[in-house]
Design a protein around this motif. Sequence first.
Motif, PDB file in Angstrom:
ATOM      1  N   ASP A 101       2.007  -9.830   6.956  1.00  0.00           N
ATOM      2  CA  ASP A 101       2.613  -9.465   5.669  1.00  0.00           C
ATOM      3  C   ASP A 101       3.918  -8.691   5.844  1.00  0.00           C
ATOM      4  O   ASP A 101       4.384  -8.033   4.921  1.00  0.00           O
ATOM      5  CB  ASP A 101       1.612  -8.680   4.796  1.00  0.00           C
ATOM      6  N   GLY A 102       4.493  -8.739   7.046  1.00  0.00           N
ATOM      7  CA  GLY A 102       5.767  -8.048   7.282  1.00  0.00           C
ATOM      8  C   GLY A 102       5.602  -6.597   7.698  1.00  0.00           C
ATOM      9  O   GLY A 102       6.584  -5.890   7.910  1.00  0.00           O
ATOM     10  N   SER A 103       4.339  -6.170   7.798  1.00  0.00           N
ATOM     11  CA  SER A 103       4.079  -4.794   8.230  1.00  0.00           C
ATOM     12  C   SER A 103       3.240  -4.842   9.509  1.00  0.00           C
ATOM     13  O   SER A 103       3.073  -5.902  10.107  1.00  0.00           O
ATOM     14  CB  SER A 103       3.316  -4.041   7.139  1.00  0.00           C
ATOM     15  N   ALA A 104       2.674  -3.688   9.912  1.00  0.00           N
ATOM     16  CA  ALA A 104       1.809  -3.672  11.099  1.00  0.00           C
ATOM     17  C   ALA A 104       0.348  -3.506  10.702  1.00  0.00           C
ATOM     18  O   ALA A 104      -0.520  -3.354  11.550  1.00  0.00           O
ATOM     19  CB  ALA A 104       2.241  -2.546  12.033  1.00  0.00           C
ATOM     20  N   LYS A 105       0.088  -3.564   9.398  1.00  0.00           N
ATOM     21  CA  LYS A 105      -1.259  -3.274   8.899  1.00  0.00           C
ATOM     22  C   LYS A 105      -2.311  -4.236   9.444  1.00  0.00           C
ATOM     23  O   LYS A 105      -3.381  -3.832   9.884  1.00  0.00           O
ATOM     24  CB  LYS A 105      -1.260  -3.302   7.365  1.00  0.00           C
TER      25      LYS A 105
END
Length: 272
Positions: A101-105
């Motif tokens: 999702d474009g994050s590191a989550k």
Amino acid sequence: MWQTTIRDRIEIDGIGLHTGRKSRIMISPAPADTGIVFNFFNKNSLKVKVDSMIVSTNRGTILAHNGYFIYTVEHILSALNGLEIDNAEIILEGEEIPSCDGSAKFFVDKLKEVGIETLEKTRRVIQLQEPIWIFNGDKGIFALPSDKLSIYYIIEFPWIGRQWIFYEHSPTKYEQEVAPARTFGFEEEIETLVTEGLAKGGSLLNSIIVGKNGYSSPLRYPDEFVRHKLLDLMGDIYLLGRRINATIFVVKGGHNLHVELVKKIKEVIDGR
Ligand SMILES: [Zn+2]
């Protein structure tokens, strides 16, 4: 402090943000003193340590070894650094890390799902003995010796304005306050990126598009943009191959400046 690895292998599928191609990685546990290693699965499983690769930056952080490339390594490295995982093998099927999702989550969730294992070997954290800095016009990065990792980050962009954050590292803080912050890009840049052959996989699902009419999706934090810059820095400094204790100040930073700092720190520690 002891070194760590993950308890079991994980698999992550997705689309590469820049190449737009399907990509899959697997992350495997690795013994003490391995560090973070990339395994080029389709190139005879060649294994290369993260800190011995050639680094370049063009929107994201790109690693190269003997003509083999890995695009967009910063978010997975950020997750590994943020969770304080010292040893892991990243097995690549394609040449880009999935953007999720474009994050590191997503990476953090997957890594935590299998769990972190302590290895009975002391962790060797980099300790600066002198300040190191780089200034470039109105941009700058400055690292001071410290016995822990803390970061001040300031950004200024059109449509976003000025945002700043102070972060004192801990895995819990990283997971809650940094990892979910998403990549962003500007409406007017998208055309240029496509012309340059980048951002082919970029979409509203894996980045926030910023334009004069606002943002393409609701924000996860009011200051999500500066948090994402911090996330990127946590990944880029892991190119050192080991964790670092320092107080780092960044003004209007980006991958270029982060990587220049890494190179300068490497020179200093190699010369000791
Ligand atoms: Zn990023």
